[in-house]
Structure formats: C-alpha cells, structure tokens
Design an enzyme around this catalytic site. Structure first.
Site, PDB file in Angstrom:
ATOM      1  N   LYS A  78       8.010   3.921   6.793  1.00 25.26           N
ATOM      2  CA  LYS A  78       6.984   3.646   5.784  1.00 25.26           C
ATOM      3  C   LYS A  78       7.407   2.360   5.069  1.00 25.26           C
ATOM      4  O   LYS A  78       8.600   2.169   4.799  1.00 25.26           O
ATOM      5  CB  LYS A  78       6.920   4.824   4.807  1.00 25.26           C
ATOM      6  CG  LYS A  78       5.830   4.708   3.745  1.00 25.26           C
ATOM      7  CD  LYS A  78       5.786   5.972   2.873  1.00 25.26           C
ATOM      8  CE  LYS A  78       4.671   5.917   1.832  1.00 25.26           C
ATOM      9  NZ  LYS A  78       4.563   7.168   1.050  1.00 25.26           N
ATOM     10  N   SER A 153       0.091   9.339   0.663  1.00 25.03           N
ATOM     11  CA  SER A 153       0.191   7.907   0.826  1.00 25.03           C
ATOM     12  C   SER A 153       0.894   7.482   2.115  1.00 25.03           C
ATOM     13  O   SER A 153       0.795   6.324   2.500  1.00 25.03           O
ATOM     14  CB  SER A 153       0.964   7.324  -0.352  1.00 25.03           C
ATOM     15  OG  SER A 153       2.302   7.799  -0.347  1.00 25.03           O
ATOM     16  N   SER A 177       2.632  13.339  -0.478  1.00 25.54           N
ATOM     17  CA  SER A 177       2.377  12.160   0.349  1.00 25.54           C
ATOM     18  C   SER A 177       2.961  12.200   1.760  1.00 25.54           C
ATOM     19  O   SER A 177       2.685  11.314   2.554  1.00 25.54           O
ATOM     20  CB  SER A 177       2.877  10.895  -0.357  1.00 25.54           C
ATOM     21  OG  SER A 177       1.960  10.504  -1.344  1.00 25.54           O
TER      22      SER A 177
END
Lengths: 489, 95, 477
Positions: A78, A153, A177
C-alpha cells in the site's frame, strides 16, 4: 499461461523445485499489471527494474539454499509505507513527488524475508475513505464488477490481489481499511493487534488506531506474511515487546472446545439479507468444525462510529499539520506571506475528504468543545472496550459480518459522508479496542463476495488465523476469483 | 448543533485551510452532518468512566541517551522545495 | 494610586542530554545549520518519537531537589500550532499530567528576609528550531538543529512582587539546575531562558490585573529591565485611562522596550490532547530512590558545611556557593592543602578579577585548582610574600607554569636569611639619618618608610615579618 499459484506454500515448493523462478513469477505479475491495471487503477507506482533485481537476488538465495518460505514471492505495498528511494504518495497530491529517504519496518521486514515488491498500490487519500474514491490518483475499480468500489482505504491492494496481479499486498486498517476491502473483493484481510506490527515508516492517519496488516488469498498466506511483519521495533514506542509465535504452526489446531460469540448487535436492520445469510451459514460451518456458538452482546456497538469520527479526525488533524510545504511535499506556487503559503499549500494539495476530517478534528479539540466531544468519545471508547472484554470472558472469539452490504457502486456514497462512514460500523470496534480481527470470504450476495469477520483478544492472531484456516479448509469461498483474474487463484 | 459558515471560517483558519466561498455551504452542511452523528455520544452515561487514550495498556519505554544519528542534511533537503545556505526557506516572518 | 506588581516566571531549561528528547540526534551547540536535524526532528511522514531516559531522570532530579511531587504516571500531550520552526505543526509537551508537580523555593530578598515562591509545575517538552530573520532580506531561514532538544519548563506561581524578586528567583533556579548538572545554564546560547508574566493591580485589590507575557529575555539583567519597563508601561497605560491587553510582547534590549509580537497576534487555541504516539511515563519508587541517592549536595547544605568547616565570612561563602563550579574549584584548592581563608581570598580576589578581565568561566580557568593551591602553599611556608604572590599569580595566568616554576625562574624566593636581611636593614638605616632621627623622636610612621627601603634593596624578597622586627630592634637600640 500464468505462473502464479494458489498460495505461498505451493509457490515456495515450485521455486525450490526449480519449476519456476522468482524472476518468472515477478515478470508475470508485471505483465498482468500492464495488461489489466489500466481498467483497475490499483497501482500508483510500479517498479519493474527494482522488482526484477530483487527477484534475481531471491533466485540466488533459493539456489544457495538460504531461502525462507516467502523468498521470491511477489507482492505489493500500500502506498502508505515508506520505501527508501521510491515515491510514497499516500494517495495524495501533497506527497505526489515525495521520495522517501528511509524504509518502513514493514517494507524492510518483508524484504528481509525475501518477498519481492513490484510497486505501490492506490489508496484513499491519507487512508481516509471506505471506497478508494478519495485518492488523488483516481478511484480503484472492483475486479468483480468494474462499476463498483473495491472498498477502502486499502482498495488498491485489495483489487490488485483479487485480480491476480500480485499474490499478496500489505494494507493498513484504522477503522476497517483492510477488512472492508478484503470483504468486498473476496480476500482474506488481517488487521493485527494494535502494537503487533511497528508503525515506523507508515504514514500516520490516526496514531492510536492505525495498524498494518495483510491482504492475501488465504489465512495460511497471511500467517506467513504476518510472521515477517510483526515484532518489536525500538523506533515505535507503541510497538509491543511480545514474542512473535509461529503462526503457521497452529493453523491446523482443532476448533473442538472453542467458543465463538455472536453479538446480536451485528445482525441489526442495517445488514443486507444476502450478507446476513452468508454469515449465518459460516457460523453453522463453525459449529460443524466443533466450535460452540453463543450469543453475546455489545451494547455500545452503535456508538463505535461516532467515537471513531471524533478520535480519528482529532488525531489526523494533528498528524497532518506537518504537511506545510517547508521540508517536503507539495508547496504552492503562489507567492504571499507565511500564512498564505501554509493555507494555499494545504488547500491546494489536500482533497475534500481529508480537509473535512482535519476540520472536524480541529473542531472537536478546540477550546470549549474538548470535553463534550473528545473526552466523551474516549470515555465511550472505554465502554466499548469493556463490552468486548466482558464478551471475551465467555468466548474465545467474536464472529459476525465484516460489512453491512457487498460492494457498492462507485459514486453511490460519495455525496454523503455519514452514509460512507456507516460502512465501517462492524469493523471500527476492533480498532477502538486495539484487537486483532480478520475478514474471510464466506459466500456471495448479488454475485458479489461477502466477508466474515472474526475478532480476537489482544495478540490472539494465532487463534484467528487458525479459525480462518480451518474454515478455508472446509469451504472454497477464498478460492473463487473474478473473471478478470483469468482463473488465477 | 449545525455549523455556520463562520464556524467553518474559524476552524479552517485553525487548520490552515482555505475554503472557497462557493464551497462554504457544502462544508458547513457536511460537517454539520458529521457533528450531528458524533453528538449521539452526549446521550451515553459515562459517569466515573476513565477516558481511554490508548488501546495499549503499556507504559512508555525509555531510550538510552546516546547519539545514533549522523548528518543527512543534503540527502534530506532534496525533498524540500526551497533551501539556501543549508536552511529551509519560508516567506519572511515578522515577529 | 499605588500599584502592586504581580510576576510569574516560566523558565525553560535545556536539559544537558547528549541526544534529543525523542530522537538520537546530537544536541551539541554550534553545529552547521540542520546538520543535527534527523528524520524525527524534521517531522518526516511515518517517523515516531521514543523518549530519552536521561531527560526523564533529569526532570525527576529537579523535582526531587525542590521537594516537589513527582507524578507517578505522567502523560505527553500535543500542543498544536503552526510555525515554521515547529516541524510537526505541534509541540510534544505535557499538559494535564506534568512529570513534576507542586514544589517550592525559598529565596533571600535584598532586605535579608526570606520568601517562599511556589513552583506550580515543571514539565518536559521538546524545543523548537530557530527562525533566522536577518540572513536574507526578504525571506526567513529555518535551522532545525535545536528542534527536539529536551526542555524542562519550570512554571512559578505569580508570587513575585518586583523585578528584583523575579531575578532572585531566577538566579536561584539557575543555581539549582547547574548544581544538579541537568542544564549548563548558558543564557547566551539559549539553554536557560525565561518568559515573564507581568500584571499590575491597585494595592489591596484581590483580583489579578490583565497580564502580558514577555518573551525572548536572555540575560538576568534584561529580565529586570524588561519587567521594569513593562510594569511602568502598564501603570502609565491604566493611569491614562487605557486597559492592558492580554498579549505576548517581545523585549528589545537595544531599545530597552517591549512591543507586541505580530506573529502571536491571533489568540491561540492549542487543542491539547494526549499524544497517541507516546504511552504514559511511569515512575516508580526505585527510580526516585536511585535519583535521590545520586543527588549532589545542594547550595543550602553546602553553605552550612562551608561555614562549619572553613571559618569563612558569610559573604564569601555566599559567593563561593553561588556558582557550583567556583565552589568545586575552591574545595579542590583546599583539598590540595591550601589554607581555606587564603584560598577564599585568592579565588574571590585575584582569580575572579582575572576571569572577569578575560571573560572566562572558572571551569576553563587558566590556573588550575592544583596550581592555585601550589601558589597558596608557597605563601603559607613563607617562600614568597603576599606581594610577590601577586606577581607569581600574574605570571601563572600568562602561562609561565606552576608557582614553583615561576618563583624559580624569576628568582622570587623570599629571603629569610637573617644575615642578608640584617645587612639591608643596616644599609637602610645608614643611608637615611634624617628619618632615623624622626623615628627616635617618636614618629612611628617612619617605620613604613624603612620597610619600603629594605624591600627595595632586596627586590621585595625579604620576609616582611623579619624586616619589621629587625628594624624595630635596631632603630630602638
């Protein structure tokens, strides 16, 4: 024909047997990214040269016999994890050109274990969002239905793994997330105990809630990856000095004698019928596996979203004050005095959702409001944590849905932040209390994946992974893949 | 309690953010919704509850007092937009 | 109308740690700009603070020394505001639960009375960097070397009633932190700084007047001047029908005035909340016991001991004890065998004058304590007279070596051989018949004239006691 295999164990066997090289696996990932990512938008940066060089090093390690179980397996990070010498954007214009001068603990830990990072995945800006639509780099599409959101997210990581672009990816989970996108894309998403994985080098959103974890196909893969990410780090005061067990060693433990609590509040009116059915079926499966199921209650659960939307914005408003255009990151082109420079830099580079959260945080902490908002939220947070402790006095883990609905359409909730926030109503409590939780695929609704959430006590990742693995041995939901993946598991 | 445009101006200023005049209404409306959501907490009886500032029930670890960092200025200043004479540069500050 | 002045001080003492409070960067003064600003000090995305053990120990040491409560579970909080020398946009400080709670300090006022000043609290925090406004004409440069240096902010109660009292209190705190070795006390380098909260109220009024906060006062002298200026400004303002505005004011030593700080115009709303990157600091009995065990002797105890052991005048003791390094120097001189009274005279006399002349601290004195003792011992054993000792001191100060070396190379050894002195006495008497007559006529004062003559004849090396005795004997014969 893809060289990617269903799980890490098979890849490791193939690598050791010389049936495939890390260079081939990595090259295959890079090719798949090239082919599919224009429609998914799951990556912000891809590093073919660095990835192939790391793959070659892994191949050497394998040849010399010094390889571990993760050596040579490709993955993606990420874009919230700092990696030295590469761009780390956090999905924001603010850090569009930011080149990190150092490695995060997660990046260095997985690199040391031999995993090959191919690039950085898209995400909601500063991890603030549940749909991946707040990214400066555009929304990510759900590989199961390109009209839909993969969640957020960590949406880029979820989409990339679900579409078979990489076998695994890292994520971060502040209010759901990792688990929510895992649920919406049919993956296994693990959020460890707060303090299990060092936050060093992970760009902060809400410091008392953020925790790094994994998005993988299976619990067995997550067990291996967590082993390389977890552990004490003297650079993070909030990282626990607790030994890291061999998570793979307990995957096959029997569930006989385990008690699983089902909070009645998880099955309220907000839960979509198909999701409810899939979760109930999964609970029945656990009974078949020998676990005892018991109803429990989390009376303050409904307050977890309001608590979260005070605590997280308060912390983020302060954490994001360092982005002022002086030492790194975006700086406005316009000339003016210092106040103009600050205000324009921040206003031009932060998106609307980030600004809303910063302003919410500034408001709830401001003079005259602190006690009514922030302090009251921290008290209710304690009540929610107490509710969970009371349950864990009776049960080994808590089970329920990860999300109230399967993947929603892109654009559907963007106009209404509160509706968007309520997406996280089942996942937030674990963050507030710092508990580990995992989401595993447990069925479909409207032909879309549904996630089952398991929550454990502090540092009970081993038990969570064991329970998830046993379920995955008995079912095949985690092996189902969207069409775009071309059948690659 | 709904937020006014003046409230928006005040908190935007605290946060060094600028909200364009045409966006103020939208910010006021959405932030009001969020505040309405969180105001539900006011109904919870928290008498005698100790606020939970942190999920980890641990104490602060102390680091030995030793110098472990070396000078990385030139490397680190590559990320800065404006430096001169090894200083970070900002518009003139008048004390 | 007569006015009462109310003053409270916030003293910032930089703690003398090697590394910063939350990072492993050096705290050494005087490095190249930004050479000691690491990722943590610069507030880079993703980096985190880890607390320096010594900073905690030093804060506790101070707390114990002023008899304050030590908070067993103290908490770091974020103070949020934007300023270019504050890299994170917040300062890590302590708010609700400071490490040191209530304490007090007794100060001695000019009139000899004592006064107790309350210490509200002392908390740990990180220092900010420096904004340099004068290097570029149109821009400000930021040096973050100082960012993250540990500070102990010592907050007093508004107990002081004059600028002089404020300075006395400040000197006392300065003395304590220097004794404890927790701060080098350098006001010039900014390691000991002071903000003053000043207000006035009509005599007899209970309610406090509106206060202003004076910043940037970097010497004891300026503290007194800044406060006095501000008191007068406030009184003039009120007497002219105006009101005092609560604000931060900057003291300008060149103009000797205070002025409103533009950068602090906006009323601050610091939005304090517990720093989620740091956990509660827990201090147990063992930690406090260990600190107490290694606590050095403090000024009050030292004053009593010096009085008992050395038989010095109280004014001398006060000056010696006033500076921890001077007290240590003195004790070392005595420890080497010097007579305490002579040692005090030399340290407070010739040595202090020489240090002042060269603007040197005693810690870097050009004459070591051992050499100073060597000089005094030569006076004690009559090798040289007190007068010659001055010459020897000067020579030692200019680097000619130890007292013995100087005495040897310059041939300053005192003449104690009675025969040699007698010859000089005889000559002086023979050369000055008129003065002999005067002496015999009862003019005792003339004796000094003869002493001078004898000394001249012996280049000052004759033992003055012997000279006196011989002169008397011979003149009276």
């Amino acid at each position: 024909m893809s060289t990617l295999l269903p799980d890490f164990a098979e890849m490791a066997r193939a690598l050791r047997a010389g049936k495939v090289s890390s260079r081939e696996l990595t090259g295959d990932c890079l090719a798949r990214i090239k082919r599919h990512d224009s429609s998914l938008n799951s990556f912000i940066s891809v590093y073919p040269e660095q990835a192939l060089a790391a793959a070659d090093a892994a191949d050497k390690a394998i040849a010399s016999g010094s390889a571990g179980p993760l050596t040579g397996i490709p993955m993606a990070h990420k874009d919230i994890f700092c990696a030295e010498g590469t761009r780390t954007t956090v999905g924001s214009k603010m850090l569009d050109n930011f080149v990190s001068p150092y490695d995060s603990r997660v990046v260095s830990g997985l690199a040391a274990a031999g995993m090959v990072s191919v690039g950085k995945t898209n995400m909601d800006e500063f991890a603030m969002g549940s749909s991946n639509e707040t990214s400066y780099f555009g929304p990510v599409k759900n590989p199961w239905d390109l009209q839909r959101s993969p969640g957020g997210s960590s949406g880029g990581s979820a989409a990339a793994v679900a579409a078979g672009l990489v076998p695994a990816a890292t994520g971060t989970d502040t209010g759901g997330s990792i688990r929510q996108p895992a649920a919406l894309t049919g993956l296994t998403g693990l959020k460890p105990t707060y303090g299990r994985v060092s936050r060093y080098g992970m760009v902060a959103f809400a410091s008392s809630l953020d925790q790094a974890g994994t998005l993988t196909r299976s619990a067995a893969d997550a067990a291996l990856m967590l082993g390389a990410m977890a552990g004490f780090d003297e650079r993070d005061s909030t990282c626990a000095n607790v030994p890291v067990p061999d998570y793979s060693a307990t995957l096959n433990d029997s569930l006989q004698g385990k008690t699983i609590g089902v909070p009645k509040e998880f099955f309220d009116d907000g839960l979509e019928a198909g999701c409810a059915q899939a979760v109930q079926d999964a609970i029945a499966e656990y009974q078949k596996l020998g676990a005892t199921v018991k109803e429990v209650s989390l009376p303050n659960l409904a307050m977890s979203v309001p608590v979260y939307y005070i605590v997280a914005p308060a912390e983020c408003s302060s954490n994001l004050s360092r982005f002022d255009g002086v030492r790194f990151g975006y700086r406005t082109e316009s000339t003016g005095d210092l106040a103009d420079m600050y205000t324009r830099t921040r206003s031009e580079a932060f998106g609307a959702e980030v600004k809303r959260r910063i302003m919410t945080g500034a408001y709830v902490l401001s003079a005259g409001y602190y006690d009514a908002y922030y302090l009251q939220a921290q008290k209710v947070r304690q009540l929610i944590s107490d509710d969970l402790s009371r349950c864990f006095a009776e049960v080994d883990l808590i089970i329920g849905p990860t999300t109230p609905t399967p993947a929603f359409k892109l654009g559907e909730k963007m106009g209404d932040p509160v509706q968007m926030y309520l997406n996280d109503m089942y996942t937030i409590a674990a963050n507030l209390a710092g508990l580990p939780a995992i989401s595993v695929p447990c069925g479909t609704s409207q032909n879309l994946p549904v996630g089952l959430q398991l929550i454990g006590t502090q540092f009970a990742e081993g038990l969570l992974l064991n329970c998830a693995h046993q379920y995955q041995q008995a079912t095949d939901w985690h092996l189902r893949t969207p069409e775009i993946s071309g059948g690659v598991a | 309690m709904p937020l006014s445009k003046q409230d928006i101006d005040h908190i935007a200023r605290l946060a060094r953010l600028e909200v364009a005049p045409q966006e103020k209404g939208d910010y006021a409306e959405k932030l009001s919704q969020i505040i309405e959501l969180v105001e539900q907490l006011g109904a919870i009886d928290t008498t005698g509850v100790v606020p939970m500032a942190h999920p980890l029930d641990m104490v602060q670890r102390l680091r030995p007092d030793s110098v472990t960092e070396t000078d990385q200025r030139d490397y680190l200043q590559q990320n800065a937009r404006d430096t001169e004479n090894a200083l970070y540069i900002v518009p003139k500050v008048i004390e | 109308m007569s006015w009462e002045v109310v003053i409270g001080l916030e003293i910032h003492a930089q703690l003398a740690t090697k590394s910063k409070i939350f990072s492993g960067a050096s705290t050494a003064f005087g490095a190249q700009p930004n050479a000691q600003a690491c990722l943590v000090d610069l507030g880079y995305p993703g980096v985190l603070p880890v607390l320096n053990e010594q900073a905690v120990a030093m804060a506790v040491k101070f707390g114990v020394a002023v008899g304050a409560e030590i908070t067993r579970r103290s908490v770091f909080a974020r103070k949020n505001y934007f300023y270019p020398d504050l890299p994170k946009g917040y300062q890590i400080s302590q708010f609700e639960l400071p490490i040191v709670g209530n304490g007090q300090l007794t100060i001695k006022l000019e009139d000899g009375t004592e006064k107790v000043v309350g210490i509200t609290r002392a908390h740990l925090e990180e220092d900010a960097g420096k904004s340099l406004h004068d290097i570029f004409s149109d821009r400000t440069g930021i040096d973050l070397n100082r960012a993250g240096t540990p500070l102990l902010e010592i907050v007093s109660e508004p107990d002081m009633r004059s600028a002089a009292e404020a300075v006395t209190y400040m000197r006392k705190i300065h003395q304590i932190v220097r004794y404890l070795g927790v701060c080098d006390g350098s006001m010039q380098e900014g390691s000991f700084r002071c903000d003053a909260n000043v207000s006035v109220r009509p005599m007899g009024q209970e309610e406090l007047g509106t206060r202003t906060e004076l910043k940037n006062i970097n010497s004891f002298r300026f503290v007194e001047r800044a406060i006095n200026f501000e008191i007068q400004r406030q009184i003039d303002l009120i007497e002219d029908g105006g009101t005092v505005t609560q604000e931060t004011r900057l003291y300008d030593p060149d103009k000797d005035e205070t002025r409103s700080m533009r950068s602090k115009e906006e009323a601050n709303d610091y939005r304090y909340f517990p720093d989620p990157d740091l956990l509660p600091v827990v201090i147990d009995d063992d930690f406090i016991a260990a600190i107490k065990a290694e606590l050095p002797e403090l000024p009050a105890a030292k004053t009593i001991r010096f009085a008992e052991s050395f038989g010095l005048k109280s004014a001398q003791i006060e000056t010696l004890v006033g500076d921890v390094d001077m007290a240590a120097y003195f004790e070392q001189v005595v420890g080497e065998g010097a007579d305490p009274r002579l040692a005090a005279n030399y340290v407070l006399g010739d040595l202090t004058a020489a240090l002042n002349k060269d603007s040197l601290e005693i810690a870097v004195s050009k004459i070591s304590a051992v050499d100073m003792a060597g000089l005094i011992k030569r006076v004690m054993d009559n090798t040289i007279s007190g007068k010659i000792a001055k010459e020897v001191f000067e020579a030692m100060w200019s680097g000619e070596g130890s007292a013995d070396a100087v005495i040897e190379s310059r041939g300053l050894k005192q003449i104690t051989d009675t025969g040699a002195i007698e010859a000089a006495v005889d000559q002086a008497i023979a050369d000055n018949p008129q003065q002999v007559a005067e002496f015999k006529g009862g003019k005792e004062k003339v004796l000094g004239f003869f002493v001078g003559k004898v000394m001249q004849l012996t280049q000052g090396k004759a033992n003055p006691g012997q000279v006196n005795k011989l002169l008397r004997d011979k003149l009276s014969a």
